[in-house]
Design a protein around this motif. Sequence first.
Motif, PDB file in Angstrom:
ATOM      1  N   HIS A 214      12.795  19.556  -8.358  1.00 40.82           N
ATOM      2  CA  HIS A 214      11.493  18.934  -8.618  1.00 40.82           C
ATOM      3  C   HIS A 214      10.693  19.044  -7.328  1.00 40.82           C
ATOM      4  N   VAL A 215       9.512  19.622  -7.424  1.00 39.45           N
ATOM      5  CA  VAL A 215       8.661  19.846  -6.252  1.00 39.45           C
ATOM      6  C   VAL A 215       7.410  18.987  -6.383  1.00 39.45           C
ATOM      7  N   GLU A 216       7.064  18.283  -5.303  1.00 38.31           N
ATOM      8  CA  GLU A 216       5.869  17.437  -5.306  1.00 38.31           C
ATOM      9  C   GLU A 216       4.951  17.842  -4.165  1.00 38.31           C
ATOM     10  N   ARG A 217       3.651  17.797  -4.462  1.00 42.46           N
ATOM     11  CA  ARG A 217       2.681  17.946  -3.376  1.00 42.46           C
ATOM     12  C   ARG A 217       2.867  16.786  -2.392  1.00 42.46           C
ATOM     13  N   TRP A 218       2.880  17.092  -1.130  1.00 43.18           N
ATOM     14  CA  TRP A 218       3.128  16.105  -0.079  1.00 43.18           C
ATOM     15  C   TRP A 218       2.040  15.033  -0.128  1.00 43.18           C
ATOM     16  N   PHE A 219       2.451  13.788  -0.303  1.00 40.42           N
ATOM     17  CA  PHE A 219       1.534  12.651  -0.275  1.00 40.42           C
ATOM     18  C   PHE A 219       1.613  12.053   1.135  1.00 40.42           C
ATOM     19  N   PRO A 220       0.563  12.168   1.938  1.00 45.41           N
ATOM     20  CA  PRO A 220       0.642  11.652   3.317  1.00 45.41           C
ATOM     21  C   PRO A 220       0.899  10.151   3.327  1.00 45.41           C
ATOM     22  N   LYS A 221       1.871   9.718   4.103  1.00 42.36           N
ATOM     23  CA  LYS A 221       2.212   8.293   4.169  1.00 42.36           C
ATOM     24  C   LYS A 221       1.423   7.593   5.271  1.00 42.36           C
ATOM     25  N   ALA A 222       1.086   6.347   5.004  1.00 38.80           N
ATOM     26  CA  ALA A 222       0.453   5.511   6.020  1.00 38.80           C
ATOM     27  C   ALA A 222       1.427   5.271   7.170  1.00 38.80           C
ATOM     28  N   GLY A 223       0.868   4.969   8.307  1.00 41.37           N
ATOM     29  CA  GLY A 223       1.692   4.680   9.473  1.00 41.37           C
ATOM     30  C   GLY A 223       1.492   3.256   9.951  1.00 41.37           C
ATOM     31  N   HIS A 224       2.504   2.769  10.654  1.00 46.29           N
ATOM     32  CA  HIS A 224       2.404   1.449  11.278  1.00 46.29           C
ATOM     33  C   HIS A 224       3.259   1.455  12.537  1.00 46.29           C
ATOM     34  N   ASP A 225       2.669   1.016  13.630  1.00 49.30           N
ATOM     35  CA  ASP A 225       3.390   0.911  14.898  1.00 49.30           C
ATOM     36  C   ASP A 225       4.028   2.252  15.282  1.00 49.30           C
ATOM     37  N   GLY A 226       3.289   3.330  15.062  1.00 49.21           N
ATOM     38  CA  GLY A 226       3.736   4.641  15.496  1.00 49.21           C
ATOM     39  C   GLY A 226       4.735   5.327  14.591  1.00 49.21           C
ATOM     40  N   ARG A 227       4.986   4.769  13.405  1.00 46.85           N
ATOM     41  CA  ARG A 227       5.947   5.357  12.478  1.00 46.85           C
ATOM     42  C   ARG A 227       5.353   5.390  11.073  1.00 46.85           C
ATOM     43  N   VAL A 228       5.679   6.427  10.304  1.00 47.21           N
ATOM     44  CA  VAL A 228       5.261   6.439   8.903  1.00 47.21           C
ATOM     45  C   VAL A 228       6.190   5.521   8.123  1.00 47.21           C
ATOM     46  N   PHE A 229       5.725   5.079   6.948  1.00 47.68           N
ATOM     47  CA  PHE A 229       6.564   4.170   6.180  1.00 47.68           C
ATOM     48  C   PHE A 229       6.305   4.346   4.688  1.00 47.68           C
ATOM     49  N   ASP A 230       7.274   3.911   3.903  1.00 45.80           N
ATOM     50  CA  ASP A 230       7.061   3.644   2.486  1.00 45.80           C
ATOM     51  C   ASP A 230       7.727   2.323   2.168  1.00 45.80           C
ATOM     52  N   LEU A 294      17.176  -4.161 -16.647  1.00 41.91           N
ATOM     53  CA  LEU A 294      16.898  -5.448 -16.007  1.00 41.91           C
ATOM     54  C   LEU A 294      16.182  -5.265 -14.685  1.00 41.91           C
ATOM     55  N   HIS A 295      16.565  -4.238 -13.929  1.00 40.39           N
ATOM     56  CA  HIS A 295      15.948  -4.016 -12.628  1.00 40.39           C
ATOM     57  C   HIS A 295      15.876  -2.526 -12.327  1.00 40.39           C
ATOM     58  N   VAL A 296      14.924  -2.158 -11.487  1.00 36.75           N
ATOM     59  CA  VAL A 296      14.851  -0.826 -10.893  1.00 36.75           C
ATOM     60  C   VAL A 296      14.329  -0.982  -9.477  1.00 36.75           C
ATOM     61  N   GLY A 297      14.551   0.043  -8.668  1.00 37.76           N
ATOM     62  CA  GLY A 297      13.995   0.086  -7.320  1.00 37.76           C
ATOM     63  C   GLY A 297      12.911   1.148  -7.278  1.00 37.76           C
ATOM     64  N   VAL A 298      11.687   0.745  -6.946  1.00 37.00           N
ATOM     65  CA  VAL A 298      10.542   1.662  -6.919  1.00 37.00           C
ATOM     66  C   VAL A 298      10.201   1.978  -5.473  1.00 37.00           C
ATOM     67  N   ASP A 299      10.079   3.270  -5.163  1.00 33.69           N
ATOM     68  CA  ASP A 299       9.640   3.697  -3.838  1.00 33.69           C
ATOM     69  C   ASP A 299       8.152   3.993  -3.903  1.00 33.69           C
ATOM     70  N   LEU A 300       7.378   3.218  -3.163  1.00 29.07           N
ATOM     71  CA  LEU A 300       5.924   3.313  -3.208  1.00 29.07           C
ATOM     72  C   LEU A 300       5.376   3.724  -1.851  1.00 29.07           C
ATOM     73  N   MET A 301       4.407   4.653  -1.876  1.00 28.45           N
ATOM     74  CA  MET A 301       3.780   5.146  -0.646  1.00 28.45           C
ATOM     75  C   MET A 301       2.310   4.744  -0.609  1.00 28.45           C
ATOM     76  N   PHE A 302       1.887   4.183   0.495  1.00 24.70           N
ATOM     77  CA  PHE A 302       0.461   4.001   0.774  1.00 24.70           C
ATOM     78  C   PHE A 302      -0.037   5.233   1.528  1.00 24.70           C
ATOM     79  N   ALA A 303      -1.258   5.651   1.221  1.00 24.88           N
ATOM     80  CA  ALA A 303      -1.906   6.695   2.007  1.00 24.88           C
ATOM     81  C   ALA A 303      -2.464   6.079   3.290  1.00 24.88           C
ATOM     82  N   PRO A 304      -2.705   6.877   4.322  1.00 29.45           N
ATOM     83  CA  PRO A 304      -3.345   6.338   5.525  1.00 29.45           C
ATOM     84  C   PRO A 304      -4.630   5.604   5.180  1.00 29.45           C
ATOM     85  N   GLY A 305      -4.804   4.424   5.758  1.00 28.96           N
ATOM     86  CA  GLY A 305      -5.968   3.600   5.444  1.00 28.96           C
ATOM     87  C   GLY A 305      -5.771   2.707   4.246  1.00 28.96           C
TER      88      GLY A 305
END
Length: 343
Positions: A214-230, A294-305
């Motif tokens: 499965h190939v995805e277009r790169w979604f740029p992740k927001a950064g905080h304190d010098g590191r990207v995060f999701d 009953l439950h799932v774990g969702v990985d969510l990405m914010f874009a910069p800004g």
Amino acid sequence: MSAITVVGIRGHRRVELFRAAAVAGGLGDPDVVDWREVCAGDFAIAPGSTIRLESPGEDAEVDRLLRGADEPAAHGEIVGLAEWYRGFLAAARRVERRATGPLLNPVGDLAVLFDKRRCHALLRERGVPVPDGFAAAGYADVRASGWPRVFVKPAHGSSASGVMALAFAAGRVSAYTSAVLDDGRLFNELRVHHYTDERQAAAIVDRLGADGLHVERWFPKAGHDGRVFDLRVVVVAGRATHVVARTSRTPMTNLHLGNARGDLAAIRAAAGPRRWTEAMETCERAAACFPGSLHVGVDLMFAPGYATHAVAEVNAFGDLLPGLLAGGRDTYAAEVAAMAVAA
């Protein structure tokens, strides 16, 4: 409520944490059926028992049995992902056929959650924001997309095993992945490698391509304190309950790859109340695509800004977040509480 049966790896941390939560929550000590017993067909489930299917990962013998292989894979080896997927679903259906009570994670949901192509398509169909994506069979398909930055993911992988972040610019290639080829065999390591040789990157992708990509277009992740995060967001009974920020200096944010939990309060403040609420609602909409779970774990990405966000993954077994409390409960206690309310 009725008795509870956990199907998992006997003695594994996941199983023991849930058992402890069930006892503390007044639901009694669950029975445990080992995946080895399920693979052999030699197991029984108490009549009317509520069944929780736990991860069959991190056990070489169970992995061998699910793949139908003669010998176990070497430690960390990435092999037979499509065979594992088929074997896992067959074993889960074996449990389902013998069950007379409800499953907390239905096999139909698992079939989609463990196929990134199907999961991505379902989320998009239901209006959940996801990056653009397509199914691929190898490196040539990735290159043919023309996208300058992509994430390449094994269709049936987990824990970032085999995932590659690829960027193409000015005739050069930059690839980040925890996968490494060693004497013709592919292994997943607990650190991220950076490849600039396109032949190496292509060899890894092509090796994984036989089991589907499965190939995805790169979604740029927001950064905080010098590191990207999701964010890993655990949704229990339809509500986003537990959130952890996963920060990294590479594109790969999985915590087991040496990355760190971030300052969630600071990230939430930076996003602002409206955007944070919208992001959590998106996670709940993603979980609603799997209403039987009953439950799932969702990985969510914010874009910069923080102006936009997207869902990267939905995980069937994404609730192992030790020490993370919400309302005084860890993820397992929150799940037990939801079970008690539903009983």
